[in-house]
Design a protein around this motif. Structure first.
Motif, PDB file in Angstrom:
ATOM      1  N   TYR A   1      -8.885  -7.042  -2.689  1.00 45.06           N
ATOM      2  CA  TYR A   1      -8.809  -5.732  -2.034  1.00 45.06           C
ATOM      3  C   TYR A   1      -8.675  -4.693  -3.133  1.00 45.06           C
ATOM      4  O   TYR A   1      -7.712  -4.734  -3.902  1.00 45.06           O
ATOM      5  CB  TYR A   1      -7.598  -5.651  -1.102  1.00 45.06           C
ATOM      6  CG  TYR A   1      -7.686  -6.600   0.068  1.00 45.06           C
ATOM      7  CD1 TYR A   1      -8.231  -6.188   1.282  1.00 45.06           C
ATOM      8  CD2 TYR A   1      -7.222  -7.905  -0.033  1.00 45.06           C
ATOM      9  CE1 TYR A   1      -8.312  -7.054   2.363  1.00 45.06           C
ATOM     10  CE2 TYR A   1      -7.292  -8.778   1.043  1.00 45.06           C
ATOM     11  CZ  TYR A   1      -7.840  -8.348   2.238  1.00 45.06           C
ATOM     12  OH  TYR A   1      -7.912  -9.209   3.303  1.00 45.06           O
TER      13      TYR A   1
ATOM     14  N   ARG B   1       0.814  -1.224   0.000  1.00 48.06           N
ATOM     15  CA  ARG B   1       0.000   0.000   0.000  1.00 48.06           C
ATOM     16  C   ARG B   1       0.845   1.271   0.000  1.00 48.06           C
ATOM     17  O   ARG B   1       0.326   2.360  -0.259  1.00 48.06           O
ATOM     18  CB  ARG B   1      -0.976  -0.003   1.185  1.00 48.06           C
ATOM     19  CG  ARG B   1      -2.062  -1.048   1.035  1.00 48.06           C
ATOM     20  CD  ARG B   1      -3.204  -0.891   2.024  1.00 48.06           C
ATOM     21  NE  ARG B   1      -2.834  -0.674   3.396  1.00 48.06           N
ATOM     22  CZ  ARG B   1      -2.877  -1.595   4.364  1.00 48.06           C
ATOM     23  NH1 ARG B   1      -3.255  -2.828   4.079  1.00 48.06           N
ATOM     24  NH2 ARG B   1      -2.556  -1.285   5.598  1.00 48.06           N
TER      25      ARG B   1
ATOM     26  N   ASN C   1     -11.598   7.306  -2.373  1.00 48.70           N
ATOM     27  CA  ASN C   1     -11.337   8.012  -1.114  1.00 48.70           C
ATOM     28  C   ASN C   1     -10.095   7.486  -0.394  1.00 48.70           C
ATOM     29  O   ASN C   1      -9.805   7.905   0.722  1.00 48.70           O
ATOM     30  CB  ASN C   1     -12.557   7.946  -0.195  1.00 48.70           C
ATOM     31  CG  ASN C   1     -12.902   6.523   0.220  1.00 48.70           C
ATOM     32  OD1 ASN C   1     -12.198   5.567  -0.105  1.00 48.70           O
ATOM     33  ND2 ASN C   1     -14.001   6.379   0.934  1.00 48.70           N
ATOM     34  N   GLY C   2      -9.378   6.528  -1.026  1.00 44.13           N
ATOM     35  CA  GLY C   2      -8.162   5.978  -0.440  1.00 44.13           C
ATOM     36  C   GLY C   2      -8.387   4.764   0.437  1.00 44.13           C
ATOM     37  O   GLY C   2      -7.431   4.111   0.856  1.00 44.13           O
ATOM     38  N   LYS C   3      -9.631   4.442   0.748  1.00 40.64           N
ATOM     39  CA  LYS C   3      -9.936   3.263   1.552  1.00 40.64           C
ATOM     40  C   LYS C   3      -9.880   2.017   0.666  1.00 40.64           C
ATOM     41  O   LYS C   3     -10.080   2.086  -0.544  1.00 40.64           O
ATOM     42  CB  LYS C   3     -11.310   3.392   2.192  1.00 40.64           C
ATOM     43  CG  LYS C   3     -11.365   4.488   3.229  1.00 40.64           C
ATOM     44  CD  LYS C   3     -12.716   4.546   3.885  1.00 40.64           C
ATOM     45  CE  LYS C   3     -12.742   5.659   4.931  1.00 40.64           C
ATOM     46  NZ  LYS C   3     -14.032   5.730   5.599  1.00 40.64           N
ATOM     47  N   TRP C   4      -9.644   0.877   1.310  1.00 40.79           N
ATOM     48  CA  TRP C   4      -9.579  -0.395   0.592  1.00 40.79           C
ATOM     49  C   TRP C   4     -10.839  -1.187   0.886  1.00 40.79           C
ATOM     50  O   TRP C   4     -11.235  -1.342   2.036  1.00 40.79           O
ATOM     51  CB  TRP C   4      -8.344  -1.179   1.007  1.00 40.79           C
ATOM     52  CG  TRP C   4      -7.094  -0.577   0.459  1.00 40.79           C
ATOM     53  CD1 TRP C   4      -6.380   0.466   0.988  1.00 40.79           C
ATOM     54  CD2 TRP C   4      -6.422  -0.946  -0.731  1.00 40.79           C
ATOM     55  NE1 TRP C   4      -5.301   0.756   0.189  1.00 40.79           N
ATOM     56  CE2 TRP C   4      -5.292  -0.097  -0.873  1.00 40.79           C
ATOM     57  CE3 TRP C   4      -6.639  -1.916  -1.705  1.00 40.79           C
ATOM     58  CZ2 TRP C   4      -4.405  -0.196  -1.934  1.00 40.79           C
ATOM     59  CZ3 TRP C   4      -5.764  -2.020  -2.765  1.00 40.79           C
ATOM     60  CH2 TRP C   4      -4.662  -1.161  -2.873  1.00 40.79           C
ATOM     61  N   LEU C   5     -11.461  -1.716  -0.166  1.00 43.74           N
ATOM     62  CA  LEU C   5     -12.679  -2.496  -0.048  1.00 43.74           C
ATOM     63  C   LEU C   5     -12.354  -3.972  -0.264  1.00 43.74           C
ATOM     64  O   LEU C   5     -11.707  -4.329  -1.255  1.00 43.74           O
ATOM     65  CB  LEU C   5     -13.700  -2.025  -1.095  1.00 43.74           C
ATOM     66  CG  LEU C   5     -15.048  -2.734  -1.106  1.00 43.74           C
ATOM     67  CD1 LEU C   5     -15.802  -2.450   0.195  1.00 43.74           C
ATOM     68  CD2 LEU C   5     -15.867  -2.279  -2.302  1.00 43.74           C
TER      69      LEU C   5
ATOM     70  N   LYS D   1      -8.643  -0.536  -4.051  1.00 46.86           N
ATOM     71  CA  LYS D   1      -8.520   0.818  -3.520  1.00 46.86           C
ATOM     72  C   LYS D   1      -9.633   1.683  -4.091  1.00 46.86           C
ATOM     73  O   LYS D   1      -9.858   1.725  -5.299  1.00 46.86           O
ATOM     74  CB  LYS D   1      -7.151   1.399  -3.887  1.00 46.86           C
ATOM     75  CG  LYS D   1      -6.853   2.714  -3.216  1.00 46.86           C
ATOM     76  CD  LYS D   1      -5.426   3.153  -3.528  1.00 46.86           C
ATOM     77  CE  LYS D   1      -5.056   4.408  -2.785  1.00 46.86           C
ATOM     78  NZ  LYS D   1      -3.664   4.809  -3.085  1.00 46.86           N
ATOM     79  N   GLN D   2     -10.318   2.388  -3.214  1.00 46.71           N
ATOM     80  CA  GLN D   2     -11.421   3.253  -3.609  1.00 46.71           C
ATOM     81  C   GLN D   2     -10.912   4.677  -3.847  1.00 46.71           C
ATOM     82  O   GLN D   2      -9.804   5.022  -3.461  1.00 46.71           O
ATOM     83  CB  GLN D   2     -12.502   3.244  -2.529  1.00 46.71           C
ATOM     84  CG  GLN D   2     -12.998   1.850  -2.166  1.00 46.71           C
ATOM     85  CD  GLN D   2     -13.579   1.107  -3.347  1.00 46.71           C
ATOM     86  OE1 GLN D   2     -14.615   1.503  -3.883  1.00 46.71           O
ATOM     87  NE2 GLN D   2     -12.928   0.032  -3.790  1.00 46.71           N
TER      88      GLN D   2
END
Length: 189
Positions: free
Chosen positions: A149, A128, A154-158, A151-152
């Motif tokens: 995984y 990351r 907004n920087g978050k990982w889904l 990366k969205q």
């Protein structure tokens, strides 16, 4: 009790040793860590994923690499050998021989009993730190199971879990999908 000092290596020393080595090793901030050998299932899954994604992206602006390509993370002072690496656009190589890259968008690791938690937690945290990194795929060897995984914006990982032979993995970072039934064909559980 007196502990023996362990030799620390520079990146150049590691690369020189790795060029002559019979087996691959990772470089971790001055330490050289030998890699374990792979099982038949590991090889089948890596080869299948590599072959399918390579064909799917062949005429697009991507480069696909297998587990002999080193990945350099300068912020972490670390070299690893992911099972499959995809780069969008031109690869940024670490050297003239083109033995290491720095700009993956997708990394795929086939999990094993000895490295599964390391790949899932520590490596993922390290990966990351790479600005171009957008998606991480973890493939189980002993059952139909893939973790994705992504990366969205907004920087978050889904996280998305794919379980069972009827599941279909659809990647977010590249235009590619594969059914788990197809991915696991010829894998012996």
């Amino acid at each position: 009790m007196v502990l023996a000092a362990t030799k620390r290596y520079t990146v150049d020393e590691y690369l020189e040793l790795e060029e002559k080595a019979e087996f691959k090793s990772e470089f971790v901030s001055g330490d050289i860590i030998p890699m374990a050998g792979a099982t038949a299932n590991h090889n089948i899954l890596t080869a299948k994923f590599l072959a399918r994604i390579l064909l799917a992206l062949e005429d697009l602006d991507y480069a696909v690499f297998m587990s002999d390509m080193r990945l350099w993370m300068p912020d972490q002072e670390r070299y690893t050998y992911p099972d499959v690496i995809v780069v969008k656009g031109q690869p940024i190589f670490t050297d003239e021989k083109q033995t290491g890259i720095t700009n993956p968008c997708l990394i795929v690791e086939v999990l094993s009993n000895s490295t599964g938690e390391y790949d899932r937690e520590n490596k993922f945290k390290l990966y990351r730190s790479i600005p171009s990194f957008q998606e991480y795929i973890l493939v189980e060897q002993t059952s139909y199971g893939v973790e994705q995984y992504a990366k969205q914006t907004n920087g978050k990982w889904l996280l998305a879990d794919y379980v069972g032979e009827d599941a279909v993995l659809k990647l977010e970072s590249v235009d590619f999908e594969i059914s788990l039934m197809d991915l696991y064909k010829r894998v012996a559980f």
